[in-house]
Scaffold this active site. Sequence first.
Site, PDB file in Angstrom:
ATOM      1  N   ASP A   1       0.834  -1.205   0.000  1.00 57.66           N
ATOM      2  CA  ASP A   1       0.000   0.000   0.000  1.00 57.66           C
ATOM      3  C   ASP A   1       0.871   1.259   0.000  1.00 57.66           C
ATOM      4  O   ASP A   1       2.024   1.213   0.435  1.00 57.66           O
ATOM      5  CB  ASP A   1      -0.883   0.027   1.259  1.00 57.66           C
ATOM      6  CG  ASP A   1      -1.886  -1.111   1.255  1.00 57.66           C
ATOM      7  OD1 ASP A   1      -2.160  -1.667   0.179  1.00 57.66           O
ATOM      8  OD2 ASP A   1      -2.392  -1.429   2.355  1.00 57.66           O
TER       9      ASP A   1
HETATM   10  N1  URA Z   1      -1.607  -6.020   3.687  1.00 55.65           N
HETATM   11  C1  URA Z   1      -2.041  -4.735   3.652  1.00 55.65           C
HETATM   12  O1  URA Z   1      -3.040  -4.402   4.251  1.00 55.65           O
HETATM   13  N2  URA Z   1      -1.325  -3.847   2.957  1.00 55.65           N
HETATM   14  C2  URA Z   1      -0.177  -4.163   2.298  1.00 55.65           C
HETATM   15  O2  URA Z   1       0.450  -3.285   1.670  1.00 55.65           O
HETATM   16  C3  URA Z   1       0.251  -5.492   2.335  1.00 55.65           C
HETATM   17  C4  URA Z   1      -0.478  -6.402   3.044  1.00 55.65           C
END
Ligand code: URA
Length: 241
Positions: free
Chosen positions: A103
């Site tokens: 993310d």
């Molecule tokens: N889980 C999440 O919520 N975000 C990420 O970037 C990776 C795994």
Amino acid sequence: MRLDKMLAHLGFGTRSQLKKLVREGVVMVNGEVVTDSSIHVDPEEDVIQVWEEEVKYIQHLYLMLNKPAGYISATYDPVDSTVLDLVPKEYAHFNLFPVGRLDKDAVGLLLLTNDGKLAHRLTSPRHHVPKRYFVRVEGRVTEREARKFAEGFRLDGEEDITLPAQLVILSQGDVSEAEVTITEGKYHQIKRMFQACGMKVLYLKRISMGPLRLDPHLEEGEIRPLTEDEMNDLREAASGG
Ligand code: URA
């Protein structure tokens, strides 16, 4: 392979720039100056030198990035900076892409490569490559949550229950810390799993993917090629070994 194609792939310029460069007499094949950039060379066998320095043909490149927050894990974004903006110029011509996503606000290990086959093996849901994260969450994480992570959740909008995930509690309090290992990569998976327990993720850092571990000496925003050992381990994991 054509000499100009090989040198273009290595970032020495466009085909027309290379035609000029080769005509200048600075390129040697097996110790002989060549003047025709269209000749064929064997990148495995022939010794190619530019300005008297040997150049090695690399088809696939593998870089470890310690992703900082604020960057999108994509090759293009109309608004935000992407992780490719962190790639030094010397690697820019390799058509790299991130293997899997982190993310925008997440940090940590991100592999960048131009090897589609390896990327597919590492991210395909069928291969269950484990990804480990360090998380800081609002609220008290207990063994109850660890059990839920192991049992799986039906997350909103998903048909399948999440595969068993491991939650190891590191500290408990108003804010708790834990390590979570998942073997799939559903959208915002870890944040949604904690949300399903009524908790909010404050910080998320990927620390490993299969055998590849985030280099603790790599600062956020820094990038480096994988070592031979890391490459071998990764290839083995990708081949199911
Ligand atoms: N889980 C999440 O919520 N975000 C990420 O970037 C990776 C795994």
